[in-house]
Every structure is written in structure tokens, then in C-alpha cells.
Scaffold this motif. Structure first.
Motif, PDB file in Angstrom:
ATOM      1  N   UNK A   1      -7.302   7.478  37.740  1.00 57.63           N
ATOM      2  CA  UNK A   1      -7.087   5.672  38.209  1.00 57.63           C
ATOM      3  C   UNK A   1      -5.545   6.200  39.373  1.00 57.63           C
ATOM      4  N   UNK A   2      -5.373   5.577  40.047  1.00 60.34           N
ATOM      5  CA  UNK A   2      -4.206   5.031  40.659  1.00 60.34           C
ATOM      6  C   UNK A   2      -4.159   3.386  41.035  1.00 60.34           C
ATOM      7  N   UNK A   3      -2.630   3.308  40.529  1.00 60.62           N
ATOM      8  CA  UNK A   3      -2.714   1.363  40.190  1.00 60.62           C
ATOM      9  C   UNK A   3      -1.212   0.958  40.686  1.00 60.62           C
ATOM     10  N   UNK A   4      -1.103   0.559  41.873  1.00 63.29           N
ATOM     11  CA  UNK A   4       0.558  -0.110  42.669  1.00 63.29           C
ATOM     12  C   UNK A   4       1.309   0.957  41.905  1.00 63.29           C
ATOM     13  N   UNK A   5       2.184   0.238  41.496  1.00 66.47           N
ATOM     14  CA  UNK A   5       3.523   0.245  40.944  1.00 66.47           C
ATOM     15  C   UNK A   5       3.537   0.780  39.442  1.00 66.47           C
ATOM     16  N   UNK A   6       2.412   0.572  38.617  1.00 63.81           N
ATOM     17  CA  UNK A   6       2.125   1.073  37.503  1.00 63.81           C
ATOM     18  C   UNK A   6       2.818   2.328  36.897  1.00 63.81           C
ATOM     19  N   UNK A   7       3.479   2.287  35.567  1.00 65.50           N
ATOM     20  CA  UNK A   7       3.853   3.185  35.458  1.00 65.50           C
ATOM     21  C   UNK A   7       2.836   4.468  35.093  1.00 65.50           C
ATOM     22  N   UNK A   8       3.202   5.996  35.165  1.00 65.58           N
ATOM     23  CA  UNK A   8       2.737   6.797  35.416  1.00 65.58           C
ATOM     24  C   UNK A   8       2.019   7.403  34.151  1.00 65.58           C
TER      25      UNK A   8
END
Length: 396
Positions: free
Chosen positions: A270-277
Motif C-alpha cells: 500500500x502506498x499512501x501520501x507522505x505517511x511513514x513507511x
């Protein structure tokens, strides 16, 4: 958490900006006895570990969350134990919203026969957040407590061994793969991960995230040939219960790796904006896990729990406390749900014949707890006063 049951679960992570010295001192406090070993049972709920701990001889339920830099207790517990406020700090959640939160030190948190002393703790009523209320947890244990011990997590036995060092675990260590981690604020562990061979910096080992892998959108450039699905709507809940619409992506990545041979092929990321990895318990539950803060290593060995593909219909839904109804809150393009006519903000009337219209929070929690999150097949939805049955059966 890639499933059709609920919105993604990111709320148990928070950051602070412009920390005052007293706050830093509170978070960095804590100690335990010199030699100890204890074995405790745990349960899993919504993909997260819930365990029992005692404060002043009273037993409470806590979420096990390595992604949190501080423990959390409710205002009620604080009042019961007679703790004093030491400091306050502006705390931001993953949606970049903040509150001024109060912090104290809990003189003794007893887990099994191990006592953790003078642990910095934030005061927050987690049960005021509908999604967290379903966990029936009184508080949260964070890495500022975990870093004072070595932890062996056994998902097969549903037990955790806590010891002062690796040898004191009294567990065979053959067959484990070891990865070095570094400590962030509050002892939060993070590692380097690899996406198709490209190094991804600062990926948090987050047992407070019930999903598998979530990465910042900016690293999508490392997998240009991956087929992505674009999602709209609410992808996460903040620490304070707010829901922020955002665009998200997910795709089956050829190779995701934790390093040292811990490779995952065709892993749904899942890839989500500027959230942390994040790497979450959706990965770790298939392993025996050792978290060793003394040597700053995570060690993993495959357990006997079978990993089967979960149905992913490309949508999620959540409970609205104001009217007691359940709505579609996240939807992916080209997903089965989208192709069969489901839209954002559709009201879910029933799932597999079970009514979800005008229900209480307790009924919502029972529904979430009792159902296999991969088993959704027949829905009745309502839009602009008209109802429609949707049958889902093909996973994307």
C-alpha cells in the motif's frame, strides 16, 4: 490491512514537534529489574496483539504497539492510580492534526512477573475513537517500555516471552534470520527495507499496524512496472479519531525485502501520501519474532501458520457514530467493488444477511469481531433512497 471490512488502521502512531526537555525526559525514563523472565498469553483482535498488564494490582488490557514512542493510559486509569501530570506536549497524528496532550510517569507496570518502573505515559481515552473501541483496550504499550527488555512473540502459541536478554529467553535460536534495527524517538525500531532491490530508508517495525506493508507514495518510483490500483476516500484514522480523505495506491510488487533473505515476492504493498513507511503484524504473524533492544536486532523464523491470499474486493467501510450507520469510505478504481457499482458514501444496509442499519457501537464491534474479514460476499447498499444487492466473489 487490505480487506473489505474496515478502513486502514494507522491511528496508533504519533509524532511530536518542538519537544520540551521535560517531555523528552519523561519519554526516556524507565527501568526494570536486572534479571527476569516471564511468559504471558495474548489474544489478537483486528490483527493486533492485546495483552494484560497490571497497574497497582488492577488488571488492564493493552494494545502492543512498537510503532508508538510512548505508552497510553486513559484519564480514568490515571485517576485510579493517583498519578500526577508532569508535562504537556503538542502531539501530531498521522493526519497532521494535533492536540496538547498531558504526560505522566506510571510508577509500576507489571506484565507477568516482570515490573517496568517509571514509564512515561500519555493520557488519552482510546475508547472515545470508534475504531479503537472495538479492541476493548484500556491503553497502549509503546516502545519506550519495550526497549527495557527482549521479547519473543509466538503467534502459534499466542504467548510472549519477556526476558532481560537474549540468552534468558531460553529459546532455541537456530534458523532465525537477523536484521539490524535502529531506534527512533522513544525506542521505536526501524529498519532498511528493499523494493525491487532499491533501499527504502526508515521503515518502522509497527505491531500497531494490522496490515502488511505501507510505504510512502514517493517510493513508487522504484517499481515503475507495477500495476497499481488508485483509491479514493478515507484511508486512515488519526490518533484523535479524525478521518481525512486522501488518494492511495496499492499493487503487487515483484520483490519486497526486509534484508538478509527475508524476501516477499508478489507482495501487496500500500502506498499512501507522505505517511511513514511501515511493516505491520500482517507480515509478522507468520513468524516467530524476537525483538532485541540490547543488540538492536529483530530476528524472524517462519512459523507453521499458513499464509493464504485474502480476498480484496477493493473497498472498505466504517461506522458513523453520529447516525449509527455504516458507509463505504474507501474505494479503488478498477476493483471488483467499483466494477459492480459500489460508490463512495454508499450506505451498507447488510452484509451476508446481517443488518448494519442504525446499529449501536457495541453491535458494530461484535460484527467486526465475529466475522472473517475475507468472507464478504453479499451486500445490500443504499444510495439516494434506492437499495441494491451486490454480490462479490472475485478478488483483485
Amino acid at each position: 490491512m487490505f480487506n473489505s471490512k474496515t478502513i486502514l488502521f494507522f491511528l496508533l502512531f504519533f509524532t511530536s514537534i518542538g519537544c520540551n526537555r521535560k517531555f523528552v525526559s519523561v519519554i526516556n525514563s524507565g527501568h526494570t529489574q536486572e534479571n527476569f523472565r516471564t511468559v504471558i498469553p495474548f489474544e489478537t483482535k483486528m490483527g493486533l496483539i492485546i495483552l494484560q498488564a497490571k497497574i497497582k494490582d488492577e488488571s488492564y488490557r493493552f494494545i502492543f504497539d512498537t510503532g508508538a514512542p510512548a505508552c497510553i493510559i486513559s484519564p480514568e486509569i490515571m485517576k485510579e492510580i493517583g498519578a500526577d501530570i508532569i508535562t504537556s506536549q503538542k502531539i501530531y497524528d498521522v493526519n497532521n492534526h494535533y492536540q496538547i496532550n498531558e504526560f505522566t510517569k506510571v510508577s509500576s507496570i507489571e506484565i507477568g512477573n516482570t515490573i517496568f518502573s517509571d514509564i512515561g505515559t500519555m493520557i488519552l481515552d482510546l475508547k472515545s475513537i470508534p475504531t479503537v473501541k472495538c479492541l476493548d483496550a484500556d491503553g497502549l504499550l509503546g516502545s519506550n517500555l519495550f526497549r527495557h527488555a527482549t521479547w519473543y512473540i509466538d503467534y502459534e502459541r499466542k504467548e510472549i516471552v519477556i526476558a532481560n536478554d537474549l540468552a534468558s529467553l531460553e529459546k532455541p535460536l537456530e534458523g532465525f534470520s537477523s536484521v539490524k534495527f535502529f531506534e527512533g524517538f522513544g525506542g521505536v525500531p526501524a529498519i532498511f527495507t528493499y523494493l525491487n532491490g532499491k533501499k527504502i530508508l526508515d521503515t518502522t517495525i509497527d505491531f500497531g499496524y494490522g496490515g502488511t506493508v505501507c510505504l510512502s507514495e514517493k517510493v513508487m518510483k522504484h517499481v515503475p512496472d507495477t500495476k497499481f490500483w488508485k483509491g479514493y476516500g478515507v484511508a486512515g484514522i488519526g490518533l484523535y479519531g479524525d478521518e481525512i480523505p486522501s488518494e492511495t495506491y496499492k499493487g503487487d510488487v515483484d520483490l519486497f525485502s526486509l534484508g538478509n533473505g527475508l524476501d516477499f515476492q508478489q507482495e501487496k504493498v500500500h502506498f499512501d501520501g507522505e505517511r511513514n513507511n511501515l511493516v505491520g503484524s500482517g507480515i509478522f504473524k507468520y513468524y516467530h519474532v524476537i525483538l532485541d533492544w540490547n543488540n538492536k536486532k529483530i530476528q524472524l523464523k517462519r512459523n507453521n501458520i499458513s499464509r493464504t491470499a485474502e480476498n480484496d474486493f477493493g473497498y472498505s467501510y466504517g461506522y458513523n457514530k453520529e447516525d449509527g450507520n455504516v458507509y463505504v469510505k474507501n474505494l479503488y478504481e478498477r476493483s471488483e467493488a467499483s466494477e459492480k457499482g459500489i460508490q463512495l458514501k454508499d450506505k451498507i444496509i447488510s452484509v451476508n444477511g446481517e443488518n448494519l442499519e442504525a446499529i449501536s457501537e457495541d453491535e458494530w464491534c461484535n460484527f467486526r469481531s465475529d466475522k472473517d474479514q475475507s468472507a464478504v460476499r453479499v451486500l445490500v447498499i443504499e444510495r439516494e433512497g434506492e437499495r441494491k444487492e451486490v454480490i462479490l466473489g472475485k478478488s483483485i
